[in-house]
Structure formats: C-alpha cells, structure tokens
Design a protein around this motif. Structure first.
Motif, PDB file in Angstrom:
ATOM      1  N   LEU A  43       0.845  -1.191   0.000  1.00 50.45           N
ATOM      2  CA  LEU A  43       0.000   0.000   0.000  1.00 50.45           C
ATOM      3  C   LEU A  43       0.885   1.247   0.000  1.00 50.45           C
ATOM      4  CD1 LEU A  43      -2.943   1.074   0.223  1.00 50.45           C
ATOM      5  CD2 LEU A  43      -2.579   1.160   2.702  1.00 50.45           C
ATOM      6  N   VAL A  44       0.789   2.011  -1.067  1.00 49.21           N
ATOM      7  CA  VAL A  44       1.542   3.259  -1.163  1.00 49.21           C
ATOM      8  C   VAL A  44       0.748   4.402  -0.536  1.00 49.21           C
ATOM      9  CG1 VAL A  44       2.607   4.925  -2.739  1.00 49.21           C
ATOM     10  CG2 VAL A  44       2.747   2.476  -3.228  1.00 49.21           C
ATOM     11  N   ARG A  45      -0.518   4.500  -0.896  1.00 50.14           N
ATOM     12  CA  ARG A  45      -1.380   5.561  -0.377  1.00 50.14           C
ATOM     13  C   ARG A  45      -2.750   4.970  -0.062  1.00 50.14           C
ATOM     14  NH1 ARG A  45      -4.328   7.798  -3.957  1.00 50.14           N
ATOM     15  NH2 ARG A  45      -2.686   7.754  -5.543  1.00 50.14           N
ATOM     16  N   PRO A  46      -3.237   5.111   1.168  1.00 51.55           N
ATOM     17  CA  PRO A  46      -4.551   4.565   1.503  1.00 51.55           C
ATOM     18  C   PRO A  46      -5.678   5.365   0.861  1.00 51.55           C
ATOM     19  CG  PRO A  46      -3.705   5.819   3.346  1.00 51.55           C
ATOM     20  CD  PRO A  46      -2.607   5.777   2.320  1.00 51.55           C
ATOM     21  N   GLN A  47      -6.831   4.808   0.859  1.00 46.29           N
ATOM     22  CA  GLN A  47      -8.008   5.508   0.330  1.00 46.29           C
ATOM     23  C   GLN A  47      -8.337   6.706   1.208  1.00 46.29           C
ATOM     24  OE1 GLN A  47     -11.568   3.208  -0.997  1.00 46.29           O
ATOM     25  NE2 GLN A  47     -12.672   4.427   0.514  1.00 46.29           N
ATOM     26  N   VAL A  48      -8.592   7.841   0.577  1.00 50.96           N
ATOM     27  CA  VAL A  48      -8.911   9.068   1.310  1.00 50.96           C
ATOM     28  C   VAL A  48     -10.150   9.705   0.700  1.00 50.96           C
ATOM     29  CG1 VAL A  48      -6.533   9.503   2.021  1.00 50.96           C
ATOM     30  CG2 VAL A  48      -7.364  10.434  -0.148  1.00 50.96           C
ATOM     31  N   THR A  49     -10.807  10.524   1.496  1.00 48.64           N
ATOM     32  CA  THR A  49     -11.983  11.277   1.042  1.00 48.64           C
ATOM     33  C   THR A  49     -11.694  12.760   1.196  1.00 48.64           C
ATOM     34  OG1 THR A  49     -13.448   9.475   1.719  1.00 48.64           O
ATOM     35  CG2 THR A  49     -14.444  11.643   1.343  1.00 48.64           C
ATOM     36  N   ASN A  50     -11.674  13.468   0.110  1.00 47.16           N
ATOM     37  CA  ASN A  50     -11.421  14.907   0.125  1.00 47.16           C
ATOM     38  C   ASN A  50     -12.744  15.673   0.107  1.00 47.16           C
ATOM     39  OD1 ASN A  50      -8.636  14.454   0.015  1.00 47.16           O
ATOM     40  ND2 ASN A  50      -8.622  14.430  -2.233  1.00 47.16           N
ATOM     41  N   GLN A  51     -12.836  16.655   0.962  1.00 52.17           N
ATOM     42  CA  GLN A  51     -14.027  17.497   1.039  1.00 52.17           C
ATOM     43  C   GLN A  51     -13.768  18.814   0.309  1.00 52.17           C
ATOM     44  OE1 GLN A  51     -16.974  16.739   2.296  1.00 52.17           O
ATOM     45  NE2 GLN A  51     -16.389  14.717   3.121  1.00 52.17           N
ATOM     46  N   VAL A  52     -14.538  19.075  -0.751  1.00 55.01           N
ATOM     47  CA  VAL A  52     -14.430  20.314  -1.519  1.00 55.01           C
ATOM     48  C   VAL A  52     -15.822  20.924  -1.613  1.00 55.01           C
ATOM     49  CG1 VAL A  52     -13.767  21.362  -3.709  1.00 55.01           C
ATOM     50  CG2 VAL A  52     -12.483  19.398  -2.819  1.00 55.01           C
ATOM     51  N   ASP A  53     -15.988  22.094  -0.950  1.00 53.61           N
ATOM     52  CA  ASP A  53     -17.287  22.788  -0.931  1.00 53.61           C
ATOM     53  C   ASP A  53     -18.402  21.884  -0.421  1.00 53.61           C
ATOM     54  OD1 ASP A  53     -16.058  25.059  -1.959  1.00 53.61           O
ATOM     55  OD2 ASP A  53     -16.458  24.468  -4.050  1.00 53.61           O
ATOM     56  N   GLY A  54     -18.067  21.118   0.603  1.00 59.98           N
ATOM     57  CA  GLY A  54     -19.065  20.246   1.217  1.00 59.98           C
ATOM     58  C   GLY A  54     -19.350  18.969   0.455  1.00 59.98           C
ATOM     59  N   VAL A  55     -18.641  18.751  -0.633  1.00 59.25           N
ATOM     60  CA  VAL A  55     -18.835  17.544  -1.435  1.00 59.25           C
ATOM     61  C   VAL A  55     -17.619  16.640  -1.262  1.00 59.25           C
ATOM     62  CG1 VAL A  55     -19.204  16.624  -3.749  1.00 59.25           C
ATOM     63  CG2 VAL A  55     -20.229  18.817  -3.100  1.00 59.25           C
ATOM     64  N   GLY A  56     -17.876  15.398  -0.860  1.00 56.98           N
ATOM     65  CA  GLY A  56     -16.781  14.456  -0.627  1.00 56.98           C
ATOM     66  C   GLY A  56     -16.372  13.735  -1.904  1.00 56.98           C
ATOM     67  N   THR A  57     -15.089  13.709  -2.150  1.00 58.76           N
ATOM     68  CA  THR A  57     -14.538  12.990  -3.305  1.00 58.76           C
ATOM     69  C   THR A  57     -13.619  11.893  -2.796  1.00 58.76           C
ATOM     70  OG1 THR A  57     -14.595  15.006  -4.651  1.00 58.76           O
ATOM     71  CG2 THR A  57     -13.229  13.188  -5.435  1.00 58.76           C
ATOM     72  N   VAL A  58     -13.908  10.659  -3.192  1.00 63.79           N
ATOM     73  CA  VAL A  58     -13.124   9.507  -2.729  1.00 63.79           C
ATOM     74  C   VAL A  58     -11.972   9.272  -3.683  1.00 63.79           C
ATOM     75  CG1 VAL A  58     -13.167   7.045  -2.235  1.00 63.79           C
ATOM     76  CG2 VAL A  58     -15.136   8.474  -1.646  1.00 63.79           C
ATOM     77  N   VAL A  59     -10.775   9.288  -3.136  1.00 67.21           N
ATOM     78  CA  VAL A  59      -9.580   8.960  -3.900  1.00 67.21           C
ATOM     79  C   VAL A  59      -9.177   7.535  -3.516  1.00 67.21           C
ATOM     80  CG1 VAL A  59      -7.193   9.560  -4.397  1.00 67.21           C
ATOM     81  CG2 VAL A  59      -8.855  11.360  -3.898  1.00 67.21           C
ATOM     82  N   PRO A  60      -9.240   6.593  -4.452  1.00 67.75           N
ATOM     83  CA  PRO A  60      -8.975   5.197  -4.105  1.00 67.75           C
ATOM     84  C   PRO A  60      -7.532   4.984  -3.657  1.00 67.75           C
ATOM     85  CG  PRO A  60      -9.131   5.446  -6.475  1.00 67.75           C
ATOM     86  CD  PRO A  60      -9.545   6.748  -5.883  1.00 67.75           C
ATOM     87  N   ALA A  61      -7.315   3.864  -3.008  1.00 68.40           N
ATOM     88  CA  ALA A  61      -5.988   3.513  -2.513  1.00 68.40           C
ATOM     89  C   ALA A  61      -5.032   3.273  -3.687  1.00 68.40           C
ATOM     90  CB  ALA A  61      -6.061   2.278  -1.626  1.00 68.40           C
ATOM     91  N   ARG A  62      -3.773   3.537  -3.445  1.00 68.04           N
ATOM     92  CA  ARG A  62      -2.731   3.328  -4.463  1.00 68.04           C
ATOM     93  C   ARG A  62      -1.853   2.177  -3.985  1.00 68.04           C
ATOM     94  NH1 ARG A  62       1.090   6.043  -7.770  1.00 68.04           N
ATOM     95  NH2 ARG A  62       2.498   4.407  -8.511  1.00 68.04           N
ATOM     96  N   LEU A  63      -1.752   1.134  -4.808  1.00 69.06           N
ATOM     97  CA  LEU A  63      -0.926  -0.028  -4.489  1.00 69.06           C
ATOM     98  C   LEU A  63       0.256  -0.069  -5.435  1.00 69.06           C
ATOM     99  CD1 LEU A  63      -3.744  -2.693  -3.969  1.00 69.06           C
ATOM    100  CD2 LEU A  63      -2.436  -1.519  -2.196  1.00 69.06           C
ATOM    101  N   GLY A  64       1.408  -0.395  -4.884  1.00 67.39           N
ATOM    102  CA  GLY A  64       2.624  -0.491  -5.684  1.00 67.39           C
ATOM    103  C   GLY A  64       3.100  -1.924  -5.801  1.00 67.39           C
ATOM    104  N   ASP A  65       3.593  -2.292  -6.972  1.00 62.38           N
ATOM    105  CA  ASP A  65       4.087  -3.639  -7.230  1.00 62.38           C
ATOM    106  C   ASP A  65       5.446  -3.828  -6.565  1.00 62.38           C
ATOM    107  OD1 ASP A  65       4.513  -6.155  -8.242  1.00 62.38           O
ATOM    108  OD2 ASP A  65       5.166  -5.449 -10.214  1.00 62.38           O
TER     109      ASP A  65
END
Length: 337
Positions: free
Chosen positions: A198-220
């Motif tokens: 796991l390089v980067r876990p899944q995160v949820t960004n809040q922009v103007d009250g709207v949540g945007t889910v950024v999926p997890a990033r996995l590295g080989d």
C-alpha cells in the motif's frame, strides 16, 4: 408245605411263560411344538435351521442364520482414486488470521492421483480483494503510523506445485440411506507469487461540502517465493463429485526494496526531478523502474501522481523484510474422471 405257599408257586409256574410272550405296549412319542428346533445329527456348533428362509439370505458374504446376531463387515473403498484426475474450484477463500492484511480470493486446483494415497497437485490462486486490515488503516488515519512495509505485504496471485497424501479414509451414513466416503488429506507445495504494498490509503477529500473519494494506491513489489502446507477433509459423493474443506497456510518471503520496480536510488532521482519539474524519461533510472506510474495525472480522480514519489521513497528508504503467514479457509467442489 403250607397250602398258601403251594398255591403261589403253582400260579407263578403256569403264568410266567404267558407273561413273557405278551407284547409290551409302548408309550406314544411326544408331539413336537411348532416352534421347537428340529433335531439334527450335525455337530453342536452348526447353526440350526429356521422357519423363515429370508433369515438365511447372504448379506456381504455372511449367512444370517440368527437375525439377532449383528455381523460387522469391513469394506474396501467404494470409489478408487488411483489413476484419476481431479479438478477443484475454490470460489471464495477468506484469510482467517489477518492482523495487518486482509485477503479474499479464488483458486483452481488440479490433482492427479498417482496411487490410492498419494497425488500430485497444481494450484493457482488470485486474490481479488487484498488490502491492509482496518487496524492498520486506523493507525495510519489517527496516529500517522503503520506497520512496516514487509509486515503488511499483500499477495495478489500465486502458483504452486506440490503433493498430497491421504493417511486415513472411511465412510459414514447420511440419512440412513446414503453412504458417503471421506478422506483426511495433507498437502504441501511451493511456487511463486506476485506481491503489492500500500503506497497511499483511500482518502476522502471534502471540496465545498462535497466528498470525493480517492482510491488507494498499491505499488508492485515483484514476485516472491511462496510455500504452503495444509490439510483437511475430502468427502466424495458418488463416483465423480467431491467436497473439500481445508486450511492452508501460505508462507511467502516479504522484502520491500523496490516499488513498481524503482529502488532507493531511482526514487532519489525522481524526487529531485519532481522538485524541478523535469521530465522523467531523461533520467538515468534502473531498467525495471516503471516511472510512468509516478508521472502525470490520474484521469479518474485528478490526482497528481508525482505526489506519490515521496511515499514510495519512504517505503524503500529503510528496506524491511519478513516472512508472512496467510492462513486461509478453502472450501471447494471437485470433479473426478
């Protein structure tokens, strides 16, 4: 001579011949009861005949002269395995010992039974869900800490070859009308598997009250040696169908010194070029470094992939190694021919 004695002598002399020649009347033979056993001249150990011929029918080679006598018979296996092929599908294999990782996948196995109690096996497995455990993700989210990369290495797929032995088999009755055959199986195998981190876990960004889910990033992290040992129960239904219930422990070496083919020196060059906004294709990177995975913008999320360079650099900055145990429950259906 007294008159009385002479009379007695005379009667005895005259009547004795007549009494000796008179037939002796014999008593009639006793009547045998209907349920009395028949007389036999055989040895005392010979079984007595019975009135019902059905009681004398052969059952598994043993005459039941007495229906009250229980006969125990040892049978051979109903279906022989030697020389047969077996394909097994395991539709869902959950990991049962997940501490830092969670896996769920499917597997397909092929077994060739060389002998009745010995077989060769080939197994291919793909984990369609592989992620760090909620415990590890909570550490990352709340205290900005996580397990070492090698401890949380994820297994994407694996291919193994091995053997299987059957030290014990038996049978049991099912609903009093069906006889099922079961075997205790023990197997071991070795092969290779593809791992990720796991390089980067899944995160949820809040922009103007709207949540945007950024999926997890996995590295080989490349292919690793994989071994397994396990055992369980195989229940056969008829001549060509079987059910397998097994526990297998996948053991694989875990060392994280590259992510997407890039080592520590590659990440140092990528990080320097990121700071000066230089193109990556002009850098002197190692041949296996997939720098394109750290360049550009993700079209699905709008994420700048160059930001992941720092995360990859941290993972390989202190190379870690471990041996991981992935214990899974394998429930599958087999077809034999």
């Amino acid at each position: 001579m007294r008159p009385t004695s002479f009379l007695s002598f005379l009667l005895a002399t005259v009547c004795a011949p007549a009494l000796a020649q008179a037939p002796v009347e014999q008593a009639p033979p006793p009547v045998r009861a209907a349920d009395a056993p028949l007389a036999s001249n055989a040895s005392p150990d010979a079984p007595l005949p019975v009135a019902d011929p059905e009681a004398q029918r052969l059952v598994n080679g043993a005459p039941l002269h007495n229906p009250n006598v229980a006969v125990h018979v040892v049978q051979k296996k109903r279906f022989a395995d030697a020389g047969r092929h077996e394909f097994t599908l395991y539709p869902a294999i959950p990991q049962v010992n997940g501490r830092f990782t969670e896996h769920t996948g499917s597997a397909l196995g092929y077994t060739y039974h060389l002998q009745e109690n010995f077989a060769l096996q080939l197994t291919g497995q793909y984990n369609w869900y592989a992620n760090e455990s909620p415990f590890n993700l909570e550490l990352i989210d709340k205290v900005r800490e996580q397990a070492q990369a090698a401890t949380a290495l994820l297994l994407q797929w694996g291919a193994q070859a091995g053997v299987e032995v059957t030290p014990l088999y038996g049978k049991f009755a099912f609903y009093d009308n069906h006889l099922l055959q079961f075997s205790l199986v023990i197997n071991g195998a070795a092969g290779v598997g593809s791992t990720r981190v796991l390089v980067r876990p899944q995160v949820t960004n809040q922009v103007d009250g709207v949540g945007t889910v950024v999926p997890a990033r996995l590295g080989d992290t490349g292919t690793k040696f994989v071994g397994s040992v396990g055992g369980g129960l195989r229940v056969q239904f008829g001549d060509s169908m079987a059910l397998r219930l097994e526990l297998r422990d996948l053991v694989y070496t875990a060392r994280v010194d590259r992510v997407d083919g890039c080592n520590q020196q590659d990440f140092a060059l990528l990080d320097e070029a990121r700071g000066t906004n230089q193109p990556f294709n002009a850098l002197s990177l190692s041949g296996g470094c997939q720098y394109s995975r750290f360049d550009g913008v993700d079209p699905k999320t709008g994420k700048n992939l160059r930001e992941d360079i720092v995360l990859g650099k941290d993972l390989v900055g202190n190379p870690s190694s471990d041996v991981l145990n992935n214990l899974g429950f394998y429930a599958g259906f087999s077809y034999l021919f």
